[in-house]
Design a protein around this motif. Structure first.
Motif, PDB file in Angstrom:
ATOM      1  N   LYS A 495       7.411  19.131 -67.118  1.00  0.00           N
ATOM      2  CA  LYS A 495       7.642  18.471 -68.408  1.00  0.00           C
ATOM      3  C   LYS A 495       8.640  19.249 -69.255  1.00  0.00           C
ATOM      4  O   LYS A 495       9.548  18.673 -69.856  1.00  0.00           O
ATOM      5  CB  LYS A 495       6.314  18.346 -69.167  1.00  0.00           C
ATOM      6  N   THR A 496       8.461  20.565 -69.306  1.00  0.00           N
ATOM      7  CA  THR A 496       9.321  21.350 -70.212  1.00  0.00           C
ATOM      8  C   THR A 496      10.705  21.609 -69.623  1.00  0.00           C
ATOM      9  O   THR A 496      11.682  21.651 -70.343  1.00  0.00           O
ATOM     10  CB  THR A 496       8.670  22.710 -70.527  1.00  0.00           C
ATOM     11  N   GLN A 497      10.792  21.778 -68.300  1.00  0.00           N
ATOM     12  CA  GLN A 497      12.079  22.144 -67.683  1.00  0.00           C
ATOM     13  C   GLN A 497      12.768  20.959 -67.011  1.00  0.00           C
ATOM     14  O   GLN A 497      13.919  21.089 -66.582  1.00  0.00           O
ATOM     15  CB  GLN A 497      11.873  23.246 -66.633  1.00  0.00           C
ATOM     16  N   GLY A 498      12.079  19.843 -66.876  1.00  0.00           N
ATOM     17  CA  GLY A 498      12.684  18.676 -66.234  1.00  0.00           C
ATOM     18  C   GLY A 498      12.949  18.883 -64.746  1.00  0.00           C
ATOM     19  O   GLY A 498      13.878  18.295 -64.188  1.00  0.00           O
ATOM     20  N   GLU A 499      12.136  19.733 -64.096  1.00  0.00           N
ATOM     21  CA  GLU A 499      12.348  19.987 -62.663  1.00  0.00           C
ATOM     22  C   GLU A 499      11.497  19.026 -61.837  1.00  0.00           C
ATOM     23  O   GLU A 499      10.554  18.430 -62.357  1.00  0.00           O
ATOM     24  CB  GLU A 499      11.916  21.429 -62.326  1.00  0.00           C
ATOM     25  N   SER A 500      11.860  18.911 -60.544  1.00  0.00           N
ATOM     26  CA  SER A 500      10.996  18.134 -59.652  1.00  0.00           C
ATOM     27  C   SER A 500       9.684  18.912 -59.475  1.00  0.00           C
ATOM     28  O   SER A 500       9.652  20.129 -59.721  1.00  0.00           O
ATOM     29  CB  SER A 500      11.664  17.936 -58.295  1.00  0.00           C
ATOM     30  N   PHE A 501       8.635  18.210 -59.014  1.00  0.00           N
ATOM     31  CA  PHE A 501       7.332  18.861 -58.925  1.00  0.00           C
ATOM     32  C   PHE A 501       7.385  20.081 -58.012  1.00  0.00           C
ATOM     33  O   PHE A 501       6.884  21.163 -58.364  1.00  0.00           O
ATOM     34  CB  PHE A 501       6.279  17.856 -58.416  1.00  0.00           C
ATOM     35  N   PHE A 502       8.025  19.922 -56.851  1.00  0.00           N
ATOM     36  CA  PHE A 502       8.011  21.040 -55.897  1.00  0.00           C
ATOM     37  C   PHE A 502       8.889  22.201 -56.359  1.00  0.00           C
ATOM     38  O   PHE A 502       8.555  23.363 -56.136  1.00  0.00           O
ATOM     39  CB  PHE A 502       8.409  20.541 -54.509  1.00  0.00           C
TER      40      PHE A 502
END
Lengths: 687, 164
Positions: A495-502
């Motif tokens: 949520k905070t970094q906008g990264e994919s889950f993995f």
């Protein structure tokens, strides 16, 4: 000549180690940096010196110089070269030299670090490491010389001497006795080095702890410096224990991996205090608490490391009388007493300086639960320690020898292990500083419900055994809570970094290696627990004598005895007897197993090698117990079905991965700043 | 009535005799030679009297094979597990048992660990309380401290207001 040279090198190492201790002490009190530096360099010199001594012994072993008693006792001409090398730690004298060599390697590594910020620790780290090293080298020099030669005196007696006695001739047997066949297994080749690595690595944190006590620098700096040392020590010790278990499973031929033997327990006890220490230091780092307790734990760990070596090397386990007659037993006893009393004395001297910086606010806080975890580890230690020493006390007090075996340990330790598992499930959800039943309840109910569901599934499909169901519930709870922690962390990052889950999961683990490595270890421990529950609660066994073509039945498996063959391997001096057994489930042929018995002519010893079919569900483990060479009656087999045991080995591999993650170097942060920040937020969210 | 009762008694006696006769082959089955599993079930509870820390059911030495044969013989003679174990204790000492017999000094083996663990738990509980005390003491003093601090803050605020 090489033997005398090796012995001479040992003597030089001993002198260098003593010089190093003296120079370090004088350097510290006279504030002489050059003397301390001289002590450091002397310490660095011990490693190449002991390497030369070790190399001398290895050459003697490989060349087969049977005039050297140790070479005669542990090698023979028929042994392959790699076994001649590993025979180094296959006997008492060689294993003590191996201990010293590893010790000097670790001590040298410790002294090669950057000392800029911790210069005052250096002399005392040198003192502790080199006192320990000097003690072990002295054992080799004065009592257990691996380079002692055999001499025949004119009255015909043959004995080993360091120096040639008067009126004697050197004696060299044509061949050696050969290594104990049980020690020729790959697991046993690696198992002792792993245990010893664990043992000697724990000397380093202990040395820093003593340095902190002597210098009065009682903040958590010593813990931060030795954090990784402790983890690696713990890894080696843990892996040594697992390898020992695997070796027992593969070689000892009783279908199990752990028999609560005093020798096993000797290695298990420092692991218990070491594990408690790993958890407890986190409280000191995060909250500035339990400084005194951490000192006690590392002192205990060191004492138990030496005590473990003492138990296995002094002969005290077979009898107190053997101990009294043993050359090294009393020396060990004095050394343990000296180091323990000195350490405790120093701790008492600094007791007031080791006061906690913060107070315990809640019985459910992370630190309180960690403390409870420590109590449980110490309780298991009490059971193990008492179980090991009670037979000695009984023999001394009444002359009666008694055995304290598996039922004693299992009955006492099972509830303690269950409580530890429960804590493993709860503690990751609690917050540093403050937690309540409500906050913990909110965090745990989801994984708890799933764990109950899995337990019900196990009840419906696998077992109605109450102990097993409790075990499975705890395993499921810990794994689910840990996975939930991974998921929560990754989701927050996502949520905070906008990264994919993995990607978030990988970075989360990479940035908090100790924490998430620790979680990996928790999961791996639970997989191992599944294996332990399986074999302990559901193991099935049968034994019978069958003729060729005859069958045996066990737990849904049918075993058909097909054939037996016997032959000599003259090159290796072994007689092999190998049976062919087919394993069926219903009408389906699953596999063909070859249980065998190896008879070693040199040592006149049998080894029973099982035939094993391994799957994740169970092992079919077949032993050839007896046979008639004329095949008139047939062969006797002992068959075990060991459910879930492979989870133990799979878990141990994951465990290795977890420790590597946790111990991987990361950027060091300023402790006080970090703690100040944490103290400011300690009552809020969970860590 | 008496006659009927007597007949019933005879019938019961006859049934009992028949039952006893039928039971003979069943009892004979019970004296079948003990299986390896029967022997191992007893041997598993004993340690080899010679080898250190090796259960008798898995000990590979010739001596242990003979002891297992002895167990087989005793089982076939109808001796119970307890009797066989006692035989080994009488001959080879209490160390053949997997746990110290619950008698005399051996009770210490069973009593000390729980006592030590309870003492540890009590110590931990005491430590918890001690570790909480500074906070309690601080909170007990806090009204005064807070009052003076409040007074100081209110004076400060008043000064700031005056300055404005």
């Amino acid at each position: 000549m090489l033997a005398q040279f090796g012995y001479g090198i040992l003597v030089v190492t001993f002198v260098v180690a003593l010089y190093s201790v003296t120079a370090a002490v004088f350097g510290y009190f006279n504030k002489s940096a050059s003397l301390v530096e001289s002590a450091r360099r002397s310490m660095l010199l011990t490693f190449p010196l002991l390497s030369v001594a070790a190399l001398s012994l290895i050459i003697l072993l490989v060349q087969g110089d049977f005039g050297v008693q140790f070479v005669y006792e542990v090698t023979s001409k028929s042994m392959p070269t790699y076994l001649k090398v590993t025979a180094w730690w296959g006997g008492q004298a060689g294993s003590l030299l191996f201990w010293s060599w590893l010790m000097s390697a670790f001590a040298s590594l410790a002294t090669l670090r950057k000392w800029d910020r911790d210069r005052e620790f250096l002399p005392w780290v040198i003192v502790v490491a080199n006192v320990t090293l000097a003690f072990f080298v002295a054992l080799n020099i004065f009592f257990e010389n691996p380079f002692a030669r055999l001499y025949q005196t004119f009255d015909g007696n043959i004995a080993a001497y360091t120096f040639a006695p008067a009126n004697s001739m050197p004696f060299a047997p044509a061949d050696g006795r050969g290594l104990n066949p049980l020690l020729r297994h790959p697991g046993m080749v690696i198992h002792p080095p792993m245990l010893y690595l664990g043992f000697v690595a724990y000397v380093v944190p202990f040395a820093f702890a003593i340095a902190a006590l002597v210098t009065g620098r009682t903040d958590d700096r010593w813990i931060r410096i030795t954090r990784r040392w402790s983890l690696w020590a713990w890894l080696f010790l843990s892996f040594g224990l697992v390898l020992g278990g695997r070796w027992a499973y593969d070689v000892l031929g009783w279908g199990g991996y752990w028999g609560w033997d005093p020798v096993e327990i000797a290695a298990f006890m420092p692991w218990l205090t070491g594990t408690a220490f790993l958890h407890s230091v986190m409280i000191q780092e995060k909250r500035g608490m339990l400084k005194q307790w951490n000192m006690i734990l590392i002192i205990l760990t060191y004492a138990l490391v030496i005590f473990g070596t003492f138990l296995t090397r002094s002969g005290v386990l077979s009898s107190v009388h053997a101990f009294a007659q043993s050359a090294i037993g009393p020396s060990f006893f004095i050394f343990i007493g000296f180091t323990f009393v000195t350490s405790v004395g120093l701790l008492i001297y600094r007791w007031a300086d080791l006061k906690a910086e913060a107070e315990m606010k809640s019985m459910l806080s992370r630190e309180a639960l960690f403390l409870l975890n420590n109590l449980l580890f110490m309780s298991v230690l009490v059971v193990c320690f008492w179980g090991v020493i009670f037979p000695l006390i009984s023999e001394l007090a009444t002359g009666q020898k008694v055995t304290v075996g598996p039922p004693f340990y299992e009955r006492a330790n099972s509830p303690l292990f269950a409580a530890l598992m429960l804590l493993m499930g709860i503690a990751p959800l609690s917050a540093w500083g403050h937690s309540t039943v409500a906050t913990l309840g909110r965090a745990i109910w989801k994984p708890g419900v799933f764990a109950v569901g899995i337990t019900l599934l196990a009840y419906a499909t696998y077992t109605h055994n109450v102990i097993a169901l409790i075990g499975f519930f705890l395993v499921a709870l810990v794994i689910l809570v840990t996975l939930y922690e991974f998921w929560r962390g990754a989701r927050a990052r996502q949520k905070t970094q906008g990264e994919s889950f993995f990607a978030a999961l990988a970075r989360l683990t990479g940035r908090n290696r100790r924490r998430y490595g620790g979680y990996f270890i928790h999961i791996s421990m639970m997989l191992m627990a599944v294996g332990i529950l399986g074999i302990e609660l559901f193991q099935k066994e049968t034994q019978g004598t069958v003729q060729a073509g005859g069958t045996m039945e066990l737990h849904g498996y049918t075993l058909v005895y097909k054939d037996i063959a016997q032959w000599d391997d003259f090159a290796s001096g072994v007689n092999y007897t190998r049976a062919v057994v087919q394993v069926y489930k219903g009408d389906q042929l699953l596999t063909e197993l070859h249980p065998r018995t190896d008879y070693y002519y040199e040592s006149q010893q049998n080894m029973t090698i099982p035939g094993v079919r391994s799957t994740i569900a169970d092992d079919v483990y077949v032993l050839l117990v007896d046979w008639e060479p004329a095949s008139a009656i047939g062969a006797t087999f002992k068959v075990y079905v060991n459910p879930l045991v492979n989870w133990l080995w799979v878990g141990s591999l994951l465990f290795l991965m977890g420790v590597i993650i946790a111990a991987w170097p990361e950027e060091e942060r300023e402790p006080s700043a970090v703690r100040a920040k944490q103290n400011a937020h300690q009552t809020s969210a969970a860590d | 009535m008496n006659r009927t009762l007597r007949n019933t008694q005879y019938a019961i006696l006859l049934i009992l005799i028949l039952a006893a006769l039928l039971a003979i082959p069943v009892a004979a089955q019970g004296t079948n030679p003990p299986t390896d599993d029967d022997v191992n079930a007893v041997a598993k509870q004993l340690y080899c009297p010679v080898c250190e820390n090796t259960p008798l059911d898995v000990c590979p030495t010739q001596a242990c094979a003979q002891w297992r044969d002895l167990i087989r013989l005793k089982l076939s003679q109808g001796e119970s597990e307890a009797e066989i174990k006692q035989y080994f204790v009488d001959n080879d000492g209490a160390s053949v048992l997997k746990e110290p017999p619950r008698e005399g000094l051996n009770w210490l083996a069973y009593i000390i660990p729980p006592l030590a663990i309870l003492a540890g738990a009590a110590f931990l509980f005491g430590a918890f309380r001690r570790m909480k005390k500074p906070a309690l003491a601080a909170s007990a003093q806090s009204p005064e401290v807070d009052a003076s601090a409040d007074e100081y803050v209110s004076r400060l605020e008043a000064e700031v207001k005056k300055q404005r």
